[in-house]
Scaffold this motif. Sequence first.
Motif, mmCIF file in Angstrom:
data_model
loop_
_atom_site.group_PDB
_atom_site.id
_atom_site.type_symbol
_atom_site.label_atom_id
_atom_site.label_comp_id
_atom_site.label_asym_id
_atom_site.label_seq_id
_atom_site.Cartn_x
_atom_site.Cartn_y
_atom_site.Cartn_z
ATOM 1 N N PHE A 1 0.832 -1.205 0.000
ATOM 2 C CA PHE A 1 0.000 0.000 0.000
ATOM 3 C C PHE A 1 0.867 1.255 0.000
ATOM 4 C CE2 PHE A 1 -2.422 3.402 2.054
ATOM 5 C CZ PHE A 1 -3.560 3.416 1.238
ATOM 6 N N GLY A 2 1.991 1.194 0.684
ATOM 7 C CA GLY A 2 2.901 2.335 0.662
ATOM 8 C C GLY A 2 3.430 2.602 -0.727
ATOM 9 N N PHE A 3 3.759 1.530 -1.472
ATOM 10 C CA PHE A 3 4.195 1.697 -2.860
ATOM 11 C C PHE A 3 3.079 2.309 -3.701
ATOM 12 C CE2 PHE A 3 4.156 -0.223 -7.141
ATOM 13 C CZ PHE A 3 5.298 0.373 -7.652
ATOM 14 N N PHE A 4 1.862 1.829 -3.472
ATOM 15 C CA PHE A 4 0.707 2.365 -4.209
ATOM 16 C C PHE A 4 0.512 3.850 -3.912
ATOM 17 C CE2 PHE A 4 -3.842 3.430 -3.699
ATOM 18 C CZ PHE A 4 -4.253 3.361 -5.012
ATOM 19 N N TRP A 5 0.593 4.222 -2.649
ATOM 20 C CA TRP A 5 0.276 5.592 -2.242
ATOM 21 C C TRP A 5 1.416 6.580 -2.546
ATOM 22 C CZ3 TRP A 5 -4.002 8.073 -1.043
ATOM 23 C CH2 TRP A 5 -3.916 9.300 -0.390
ATOM 24 N N ARG A 6 2.651 6.153 -2.289
ATOM 25 C CA ARG A 6 3.780 7.074 -2.387
ATOM 26 C C ARG A 6 4.448 7.091 -3.758
ATOM 27 N NH1 ARG A 6 6.754 5.325 3.301
ATOM 28 N NH2 ARG A 6 5.011 5.869 4.705
ATOM 29 N N VAL A 7 4.343 6.003 -4.482
ATOM 30 C CA VAL A 7 5.071 5.901 -5.754
ATOM 31 C C VAL A 7 4.118 5.829 -6.941
ATOM 32 C CG1 VAL A 7 6.748 4.567 -7.073
ATOM 33 C CG2 VAL A 7 6.975 4.729 -4.575
ATOM 34 N N LEU A 8 3.170 4.892 -6.877
ATOM 35 C CA LEU A 8 2.340 4.614 -8.043
ATOM 36 C C LEU A 8 1.385 5.770 -8.358
ATOM 37 C CD1 LEU A 8 2.259 2.198 -9.937
ATOM 38 C CD2 LEU A 8 0.270 1.353 -8.683
ATOM 39 N N LEU A 9 0.683 6.257 -7.346
ATOM 40 C CA LEU A 9 -0.290 7.322 -7.600
ATOM 41 C C LEU A 9 0.355 8.595 -8.152
ATOM 42 C CD1 LEU A 9 -2.944 7.130 -4.725
ATOM 43 C CD2 LEU A 9 -3.098 6.314 -7.079
ATOM 44 N N PRO A 10 1.488 9.060 -7.584
ATOM 45 C CA PRO A 10 2.111 10.246 -8.195
ATOM 46 C C PRO A 10 2.528 10.036 -9.651
ATOM 47 C CG PRO A 10 2.960 9.909 -5.979
ATOM 48 C CD PRO A 10 2.142 8.705 -6.313
ATOM 49 N N MET A 11 2.965 8.824 -9.988
ATOM 50 C CA MET A 11 3.349 8.547 -11.367
ATOM 51 C C MET A 11 2.137 8.431 -12.291
ATOM 52 S SD MET A 11 6.441 5.777 -10.888
ATOM 53 C CE MET A 11 6.761 5.795 -12.648
ATOM 54 N N ALA A 12 0.972 8.151 -11.706
ATOM 55 C CA ALA A 12 -0.237 7.918 -12.502
ATOM 56 C C ALA A 12 -1.096 9.165 -12.623
ATOM 57 C CB ALA A 12 -1.042 6.780 -11.878
ATOM 58 N N ARG A 13 -0.535 10.330 -12.353
ATOM 59 C CA ARG A 13 -1.342 11.550 -12.421
ATOM 60 C C ARG A 13 -2.013 11.767 -13.775
ATOM 61 N NH1 ARG A 13 2.379 15.990 -9.133
ATOM 62 N NH2 ARG A 13 1.988 15.140 -7.028
ATOM 63 N N PRO A 14 -1.333 11.518 -14.904
ATOM 64 C CA PRO A 14 -2.031 11.687 -16.196
ATOM 65 C C PRO A 14 -3.253 10.789 -16.328
ATOM 66 C CG PRO A 14 0.339 11.584 -16.528
ATOM 67 C CD PRO A 14 0.098 11.213 -15.100
ATOM 68 N N ALA A 15 -3.111 9.524 -15.926
ATOM 69 C CA ALA A 15 -4.246 8.599 -16.025
ATOM 70 C C ALA A 15 -5.347 8.988 -15.049
ATOM 71 C CB ALA A 15 -3.781 7.172 -15.751
ATOM 72 N N LEU A 16 -4.979 9.397 -13.841
ATOM 73 C CA LEU A 16 -5.981 9.823 -12.857
ATOM 74 C C LEU A 16 -6.706 11.072 -13.342
ATOM 75 C CD1 LEU A 16 -3.986 9.292 -9.526
ATOM 76 C CD2 LEU A 16 -5.788 7.843 -10.473
ATOM 77 N N GLY A 17 -5.962 11.979 -13.975
ATOM 78 C CA GLY A 17 -6.601 13.163 -14.531
ATOM 79 C C GLY A 17 -7.585 12.805 -15.630
ATOM 80 N N THR A 18 -7.227 11.838 -16.461
ATOM 81 C CA THR A 18 -8.103 11.406 -17.546
ATOM 82 C C THR A 18 -9.421 10.864 -17.023
ATOM 83 O OG1 THR A 18 -6.244 10.891 -18.987
ATOM 84 C CG2 THR A 18 -8.335 9.804 -19.474
#
Length: 276
Positions: free
Chosen positions: A180-197
């Motif tokens: 979950f730490g990897f998901f929250w601290r690493v994955l989500l910041p890298m996925a900003r374009p997809a999250l924005g979409t």
Amino acid sequence: MTARSGRKNLPTHVILVVVGAVMVVPLLYAVLSGFKSTDELSRNPVGLPESWVAGNYTDILGSGDFWRLIGNSTLIAVGTTVLIVAVSALSAFSFARFAFRGREGLFTLFTMGLMFPFAVAALPLFLLLRSMGLLDNPLGVILPQAAFGLPMTIIILRGFFREIPGELEEAATLDGCSPFGFFWRVLLPMARPALGTVSVLAVVTSWNNFFLPLLVFTDSTWWTIPIGVQQFQGQYSADYARVFAYLVLAMVPALAFYSVAERQLVGGLTAGATKG
């Protein structure tokens, strides 16, 4: 070489101009029609206004009911988007980064939700919401909208999450990072374009939803913009110019949001298409 390239791209440019005109001309016609009186609109439907009647717009902007509809639509759109992104991100992370029995079958089950039309679920959904006491409640719209928005969002985010290098996750694990730490601290910041979409898609879909709010809300206190447009058209069915002004003002928030988030939307879709 340049002239040959220009001739080669000419059909594409013509198609783009035609498509752009098809989208812009009706919007421009509605805006100009809103500045006319109904009598002038009947006599001069396509020309510029002879006398600009700004009162059609100012009267609507001065109405408390219009701003209440805007507030209701905004509340429901934001609530739906937050719920869709939160649940879909966690689900897509599980489908993308964990191997477990039945993963592909479960993912296929989610994708089948894209083929399930809302009209088929209208009656069972109404009975369910009534039994749960969610009629005339914003949650009665937010929760079903989120449920119907999950399949597409999970598909988009899963494709993006799968392309994050496994070495990055291994390095985070060696540094003591939990999944979950990897998901929250690493994955989500890298996925900003997809999250924005997916956020843009969720907001616009919620804003334009007419059938579900009509099904859930009988109290006009919670009506949204699409229902307000229908009621306004019925009330001023003979005043075409005022109806055009209302339609234009109802579209402005969604168009403004999309124009601001357009780069994020295109960037996210492009990133998802080019990865893998």
